[in-house]
Write an enzyme that holds these catalytic residues in place. Structure first.
Site, mmCIF file in Angstrom:
data_model
loop_
_atom_site.group_PDB
_atom_site.id
_atom_site.type_symbol
_atom_site.label_atom_id
_atom_site.label_comp_id
_atom_site.label_asym_id
_atom_site.label_seq_id
_atom_site.Cartn_x
_atom_site.Cartn_y
_atom_site.Cartn_z
ATOM 1 N N SER A 138 0.443 -1.243 0.198
ATOM 2 C CA SER A 138 -0.059 0.004 0.218
ATOM 3 C C SER A 138 0.497 1.311 0.076
ATOM 4 O O SER A 138 1.774 1.087 0.251
ATOM 5 C CB SER A 138 -1.001 0.115 0.852
ATOM 6 N N TYR A 151 -2.090 -1.151 10.226
ATOM 7 C CA TYR A 151 -2.173 -0.970 9.019
ATOM 8 C C TYR A 151 -0.295 -0.785 8.973
ATOM 9 O O TYR A 151 0.181 -1.620 7.748
ATOM 10 C CB TYR A 151 -3.566 -0.453 7.974
HETATM 11 P P1 NAD Z 1 -11.782 -6.259 -0.034
HETATM 12 O O1 NAD Z 1 -12.076 -5.608 1.544
HETATM 13 O O2 NAD Z 1 -12.169 -6.013 -1.217
HETATM 14 O O3 NAD Z 1 -11.062 -7.859 0.018
HETATM 15 C C1 NAD Z 1 -9.518 -8.622 0.778
HETATM 16 C C2 NAD Z 1 -10.479 -9.389 0.518
HETATM 17 O O4 NAD Z 1 -9.192 -10.483 1.683
HETATM 18 C C3 NAD Z 1 -11.081 -10.196 0.798
HETATM 19 O O5 NAD Z 1 -11.825 -11.272 -0.378
HETATM 20 C C4 NAD Z 1 -11.340 -11.350 1.742
HETATM 21 O O6 NAD Z 1 -12.222 -12.093 1.747
HETATM 22 C C5 NAD Z 1 -10.145 -11.261 2.520
HETATM 23 N N1 NAD Z 1 -9.836 -11.744 3.440
HETATM 24 C C6 NAD Z 1 -9.559 -10.859 4.476
HETATM 25 N N2 NAD Z 1 -9.093 -11.302 5.936
HETATM 26 C C7 NAD Z 1 -8.871 -12.704 5.041
HETATM 27 C C8 NAD Z 1 -8.153 -13.631 6.133
HETATM 28 N N3 NAD Z 1 -8.115 -14.319 7.655
HETATM 29 N N4 NAD Z 1 -8.007 -15.380 5.325
HETATM 30 C C9 NAD Z 1 -8.512 -14.943 4.687
HETATM 31 N N5 NAD Z 1 -8.663 -14.011 3.145
HETATM 32 C C10 NAD Z 1 -9.616 -12.867 3.693
HETATM 33 O O7 NAD Z 1 -10.321 -4.927 -0.104
HETATM 34 P P2 NAD Z 1 -9.340 -4.674 -1.567
HETATM 35 O O8 NAD Z 1 -9.262 -3.620 -1.107
HETATM 36 O O9 NAD Z 1 -8.864 -5.868 -2.816
HETATM 37 O O10 NAD Z 1 -8.061 -5.467 -0.164
HETATM 38 C C11 NAD Z 1 -7.082 -6.412 -1.389
HETATM 39 C C12 NAD Z 1 -5.560 -6.100 -0.441
HETATM 40 O O11 NAD Z 1 -5.357 -4.264 -0.469
HETATM 41 C C13 NAD Z 1 -5.456 -5.589 1.341
HETATM 42 O O12 NAD Z 1 -3.563 -6.257 0.959
HETATM 43 C C14 NAD Z 1 -5.486 -3.891 1.607
HETATM 44 O O13 NAD Z 1 -4.803 -4.151 2.624
HETATM 45 C C15 NAD Z 1 -4.288 -3.321 0.515
HETATM 46 N N6 NAD Z 1 -4.771 -2.321 -0.458
HETATM 47 C C16 NAD Z 1 -5.937 -1.817 -0.724
HETATM 48 C C17 NAD Z 1 -5.838 -0.383 -1.219
HETATM 49 C C18 NAD Z 1 -7.643 0.111 -0.860
HETATM 50 O O14 NAD Z 1 -7.982 1.445 -1.268
HETATM 51 N N7 NAD Z 1 -8.872 -0.548 -1.460
HETATM 52 C C19 NAD Z 1 -5.023 0.518 -1.094
HETATM 53 C C20 NAD Z 1 -4.135 -0.151 -0.636
HETATM 54 C C21 NAD Z 1 -3.843 -1.430 -0.024
#
Ligand code: NAD
Length: 256
Positions: A138, A151
């Protein structure tokens, strides 16, 4: 381009992970999906691309379940060639009020799970002298924001893990890199939009505008499709010597 390769994408039932799984499948990779919630629609969509697809519901905070998932992947699809460490959660609180179990969960899911998948995938990648490890960090792996101690610590940590494993594999066909998204409108961020709309008494649209205006100069969300295109590039031969980097796709967030 990736025909015959096996990709495991953690947290791929939603958001960025689902986007990555679809894009890798479109390049011919067989896909192991993982994550909570409904997975059948994702499975069907990926199968329609003509690749093999499986699902494992391992809880990424549990090392034994992660091991079981890696074994299931090898048995059902073949050993992991492309590992996308994407599963992640968020929790927002000042450090003095941060619930201890939320801290532990964030470190376990956002950081330690990638250690386990990596240590289990690397021996096979070494044996085949090819592998791609993509850690979805991130911008919070590069800079901090208040209220996000766990985080930010986990995301800085996963960039450290990325660099270390990249060095350990530097003379092999395995590359290890981190992708650092800014705001992406997924369920993880929608929660923060909703919280902001409620706290500030504004519409959802206004809450999104304020969220972006604070950090992301482009005033646009990055999309899972854009991030997935970067992942596909990182899996291509052009990226053979791209090692240990943390690439931010963030609308200018960390340029400030
Ligand atoms: P999201 O909530 O849409 O998806 C998260 C996924 O992780 C889902 O499939 C969920 O079921 C799974 N998950 C959560 N806890 C879990 C566990 N204990 N075991 C197995 N699976 C688990 O979130 P997203 O925004 O797509 O995030 C994906 C990644 O991208 C994360 O690592 C997040 O930190 C990172 N990220 C997101 C953003 C953003 O703005 N959305 C920005 C930077 C980084």
């Amino acid at each position: 381009m990736l025909t015959g390769k096996t990709a495991l994408v953690t947290g791929s039932t939603s958001g960025i992970g689902l986007g990555m799984a679809k894009a890798l499948a479109a390049q011919g990779a067989n896909i192991m999906l993982n994550g909570f919630g409904e997975f059948e629609p994702a499975k069907a969509e990926i199968a329609a691309l003509g690749v093999r697809v499986a699902y494992h519901g391992a809880d990424m905070s549990k090392p034994a379940e992660i091991e079981a998932m890696m074994q299931a992947c090898e048995a059902e699809l073949g050993p992991v060639d492309i590992l996308v460490n994407n599963a992640g959660i968020q929790f927002v609180s000042p450090v003095e009020d941060f619930p201890v179990e939320r801290w532990d969960a964030i470190i376990a899911i956002n950081l330690t799970s990638a250690f386990h998948t990596t240590r289990l995938a690397v021996p096979g990648m070494r044996a085949r002298n090819w592998g791609r490890i993509l850690n979805i960090a991130s911008v919070h792996g590069l800079v901090a924001s208040a209220q996000k101690s766990a985080y930010v610590a986990a995301k800085h940590g996963i960039i450290g893990l990325t660099k270390t494993v990249a060095l350990e594999t530097a003379t092999t066909g395995i590359t290890v890199n981190a992708i650092c998204p800014g705001w992406v409108l997924t369920p993880l961020v929608q929660k923060q939009v909703d919280a902001r709309a409620a706290a500030e008494g504004v519409s959802e649209e206004e809450a999104k505008r304020r969220l972006l205006a604070e950090k992301q100069p482009s005033l646009q969300f990055t999309t899972p499709e854009e991030l997935a295109a970067l992942a596909v590039f990182l899996c291509s031969p052009a990226a053979n010597n791209l090692r240990g980097t943390a690439i931010n796709m963030d609308g200018g967030w960390v340029a400030q």
